[in-house]
Design a protein around this motif. Structure first.
Motif, PDB file in Angstrom:
ATOM      1  N   PRO A 168      -0.824  -8.224 -13.720  1.00  0.00           N
ATOM      2  CA  PRO A 168       0.532  -7.726 -13.463  1.00  0.00           C
ATOM      3  C   PRO A 168       0.896  -7.775 -11.989  1.00  0.00           C
ATOM      4  O   PRO A 168       0.046  -7.715 -11.115  1.00  0.00           O
ATOM      5  N   ARG A 169       2.179  -7.846 -11.749  1.00  0.00           N
ATOM      6  CA  ARG A 169       2.696  -8.036 -10.392  1.00  0.00           C
ATOM      7  C   ARG A 169       2.634  -6.761  -9.543  1.00  0.00           C
ATOM      8  O   ARG A 169       2.183  -6.786  -8.411  1.00  0.00           O
ATOM      9  N   PHE A 170       3.090  -5.634 -10.097  1.00  0.00           N
ATOM     10  CA  PHE A 170       3.281  -4.451  -9.258  1.00  0.00           C
ATOM     11  C   PHE A 170       2.740  -3.170  -9.883  1.00  0.00           C
ATOM     12  O   PHE A 170       2.197  -2.333  -9.183  1.00  0.00           O
ATOM     13  N   VAL A 171       2.876  -2.996 -11.170  1.00  0.00           N
ATOM     14  CA  VAL A 171       2.438  -1.767 -11.839  1.00  0.00           C
ATOM     15  C   VAL A 171       1.102  -2.028 -12.524  1.00  0.00           C
ATOM     16  O   VAL A 171       0.976  -2.992 -13.285  1.00  0.00           O
ATOM     17  N   PRO A 172       0.089  -1.188 -12.262  1.00  0.00           N
ATOM     18  CA  PRO A 172      -1.239  -1.430 -12.835  1.00  0.00           C
ATOM     19  C   PRO A 172      -1.244  -1.332 -14.361  1.00  0.00           C
ATOM     20  O   PRO A 172      -0.587  -0.493 -14.951  1.00  0.00           O
ATOM     21  N   ARG A 173      -1.983  -2.214 -14.956  1.00  0.00           N
ATOM     22  CA  ARG A 173      -2.259  -2.208 -16.394  1.00  0.00           C
ATOM     23  C   ARG A 173      -3.469  -3.111 -16.596  1.00  0.00           C
ATOM     24  O   ARG A 173      -3.812  -3.896 -15.724  1.00  0.00           O
ATOM     25  N   PRO A 174      -4.122  -3.016 -17.731  1.00  0.00           N
ATOM     26  CA  PRO A 174      -5.237  -3.940 -17.970  1.00  0.00           C
ATOM     27  C   PRO A 174      -4.740  -5.389 -17.957  1.00  0.00           C
ATOM     28  O   PRO A 174      -3.635  -5.675 -18.439  1.00  0.00           O
ATOM     29  N   PRO A 175      -5.520  -6.300 -17.404  1.00  0.00           N
ATOM     30  CA  PRO A 175      -5.089  -7.704 -17.366  1.00  0.00           C
ATOM     31  C   PRO A 175      -5.052  -8.319 -18.758  1.00  0.00           C
ATOM     32  O   PRO A 175      -5.768  -7.892 -19.660  1.00  0.00           O
TER      33      PRO A 175
END
Length: 113
Positions: free
Chosen positions: A98-105
């Protein structure tokens, strides 16, 4: 205090470089961890401002909003364009992370030939 100095000294003495796990893991969750950290800092300043002056709620988050707009509208697109020009395989990173907000890839896609 002594413990903090000791741990910092140990880390500096055996610093393995930027390929070490301390530097790799934030990059697995988002492509621009420093920008996200800067945004959350300004967001927290807005929360402190809101707690200090709740009647002035309308302006306390302007710094965080302006910073996010600058990152999303100018800084990140310019950096990613430059990265794509220099490293064509960076498109795989763009597709997964993700570009800006964390989340699992996302999982890597297997392209059929």
């Amino acid at each position: 205090m002594f413990w903090a100095i000791r741990l910092t000294g140990n880390w500096l003495y055996v610093f393995p470089g930027l390929h070490h796990e301390d530097w790799r893991y934030p990059m697995l969750r988002l492509r621009h961890p420093n920008y996200f950290g800067e945004f959350t800092f300004w967001l927290s300043l807005g929360l402190f401002g809101l707690a200090a002056a709740p009647h002035d709620w309308w302006w306390v988050f302007l710094g965080a909003i302006a910073l996010c707009a600058m990152f999303q509208g100018a800084s990140i697109p310019m950096m990613e364009k430059r990265s794509l020009e220099r490293r064509p395989d960076y498109q795989d990173v763009i597709d997964r992370v993700p570009r800006f907000v964390p989340r699992p890839p996302r999982k890597e896609r297997v392209h059929a030939a």
